[in-house]
Structures are given as structure tokens and as C-alpha cells.
Design a protein around this motif. Sequence first.
Motif, PDB file in Angstrom:
ATOM      1  N   VAL A 157       0.821  -1.213   0.000  1.00  0.00           N
ATOM      2  CA  VAL A 157       0.000   0.000   0.000  1.00  0.00           C
ATOM      3  C   VAL A 157       0.854   1.261   0.000  1.00  0.00           C
ATOM      4  O   VAL A 157       1.953   1.287   0.541  1.00  0.00           O
ATOM      5  N   ILE A 208      -5.500   5.328   1.993  1.00  0.00           N
ATOM      6  CA  ILE A 208      -4.747   4.403   1.140  1.00  0.00           C
ATOM      7  C   ILE A 208      -4.848   4.917  -0.291  1.00  0.00           C
ATOM      8  O   ILE A 208      -5.908   4.878  -0.905  1.00  0.00           O
ATOM      9  N   LEU A 211      -3.064   0.428  -3.850  1.00  0.00           N
ATOM     10  CA  LEU A 211      -2.766  -0.860  -3.222  1.00  0.00           C
ATOM     11  C   LEU A 211      -2.607  -1.935  -4.284  1.00  0.00           C
ATOM     12  O   LEU A 211      -3.211  -1.872  -5.351  1.00  0.00           O
TER      13      LEU A 211
END
Length: 315
Positions: A157, A208, A211
Motif C-alpha cells: 500500500v 490508502i 494498493l
Amino acid sequence: MNKTDRMLAIIIELQRYGMRRAEDLAAQFETSVRTIYRDVQALSEAGVPVIGAPGIGYSLMEGYFLPPVSFTAEEAVALLVGADFVHMRLDAEYGMKARHAQEKIEAILTKPVQEEAARVRSAIRLLHERMAGTTMLEKERLEPLRRAILHKQSVHVHYSKSVSESAHSRHSVRTIDPYGLVFTQAAWMLVAYCHERQAIRHFRLSRIRALTVLEQTFEVQPGFDLHTRQVVDDRHVVVRMRFDAAAGEQVQETGNFYMESLEPDGEGWLVTFRVRRIEEILQWTLGWGAAVEVLEPESLRQRLREEIIHMQKRY
């Protein structure tokens, strides 16, 4: 879909719509009309009173009903609203499953319960508390992370440590083992083992930035239980602010994740927050303009002065 599931689905369709043509059922279940004929024959042999009307379709004998369980109106509403929540807050795949579940629940309700449930449900509405873009970002992260958790696959990530995409954002690249997902304070959190920190950490899905699900697999640490885990609170920076009297209710309605208390005083409202870093609340504070005064810490007051100077240069 196997034969047993398809036969049950045919009963639900007939209960829900009253009359269905073999061609419509075949198209819905992606099979042939001949297969539907065989399924209906098998249902009749099993004692299900299916009536066929040439050129019209199939229906169930009046008075026949096959609910797998009996729901009260309140129980039905709880399930239907729950499915609304899943559709709103989870990824597209679970959203679709939630809609299908709603259809099945509605199909097995008796007419009086169906009407009462519709009346009660019409008085309940779920709204997105957060910006639609943020919610969509979380939804995009949910599906791959959910699958990685299920298959115990590690994830790579790119993570932002600050609240917003500002010049003060700090990004890091991590390899993590995802253990579980938690919905709290109107936000999704990922509980995962961080290879860099060699410890279990919590990651906000909205932070995030990218990813990648890896091929490598992992084993969950012995004794880990998502439902009994006590989260360590590392928010040690105390922030106190005074808001104008008129802004008090609005502050309370925002439901800020970091807010600890809100109480009136002679000049307005005193609000206490606890954060890890002042950057986590800087932009939110600026949004209130002159309606707020930061009392402490001095480091946040200084950062606000700097931001105000930069704003003055722009205008």
C-alpha cells in the motif's frame, strides 16, 4: 446455480410476482426453457402446487406460501435497512448481494407484513455523512482488501499519514498483512500487521492512495481476535478550542473523529480534541474561519498563523 437453488428461486419468483412465463424464468436464470419445464415438473412432483396457464405462464395455487422463516414487520425492516447500509457502505459486489437479499426478504413476507414493513421503512432513511468522493474511494478499497483478508494475501500500500492531500501530507509505502475491517466514526479502518513496524497497525481506507494484492500469503498471529481486540489509543496531543455560540450545534453535528468533549461556557463552546499530530486537525480548524479560537497547544496556534499569512498572500 444448481438445480435445487434454481427450483427454490422459481418458487420465490412466483410468490413475488404471481405469474411468470417460462421464457422469462429461463432468461433470468440463464438456462433453457426446457430446463424450466423440467424444474416445474420436479416442483409439482415434490408437492408444490404450480399451476400452468397455456400462453400466460406459471403461478402458485392461491393460499400456498413457503416462507423459510416468519418475520414481523419490525424484523423485516431491520433486515431491509441493514441491507441498505451494506449497499451504501460496502463495495459493489456486496452491494449487489444486499439488493438480492432484499428481494428475497420482500418475496417471503405476507401481504400485511409487507405493507406494514413498507410503511415503517418509509420513515427511515440512511444518508452519506461524508463526501461522496471519499465514500467511493473507500468502496474501491474494500473489495480487494476483503478478498485479501479472505485468502490471507499480503498487500502493498501507498499510505498518506495526514488527513488531507496537502503540502504537509506524509506518504509511506508499506507491506501489510490484512487481518480485518472495522467501521467506526463513519469511516472504514483496516487492521493489519505492518512488516515495516513489525506490529499490528490501523489504516484508514480513505488514506490508502494505491494498493496491490500480492501473491505471497500469511498466517494470522496466534491469539488475534478482531472482535475482542482492544485498540491502543495513541492520540496524546490535547487540543482545546472555543467556538462562537452560534457554531456550537454545527460543531456537534460534524461528529469529528477526534472530538472528546463539547460544553458551553460564558463566551461560546469549549471543545476538546485528542490527536496524534496537529496536522490531523489543522485543515478542519481553518474551515471554521473566525468562528473558532484555538486555545492550545501553541504549536497549532503558530501553524494557523502561518497558514493565514499564506492565505493573505493569495488574496
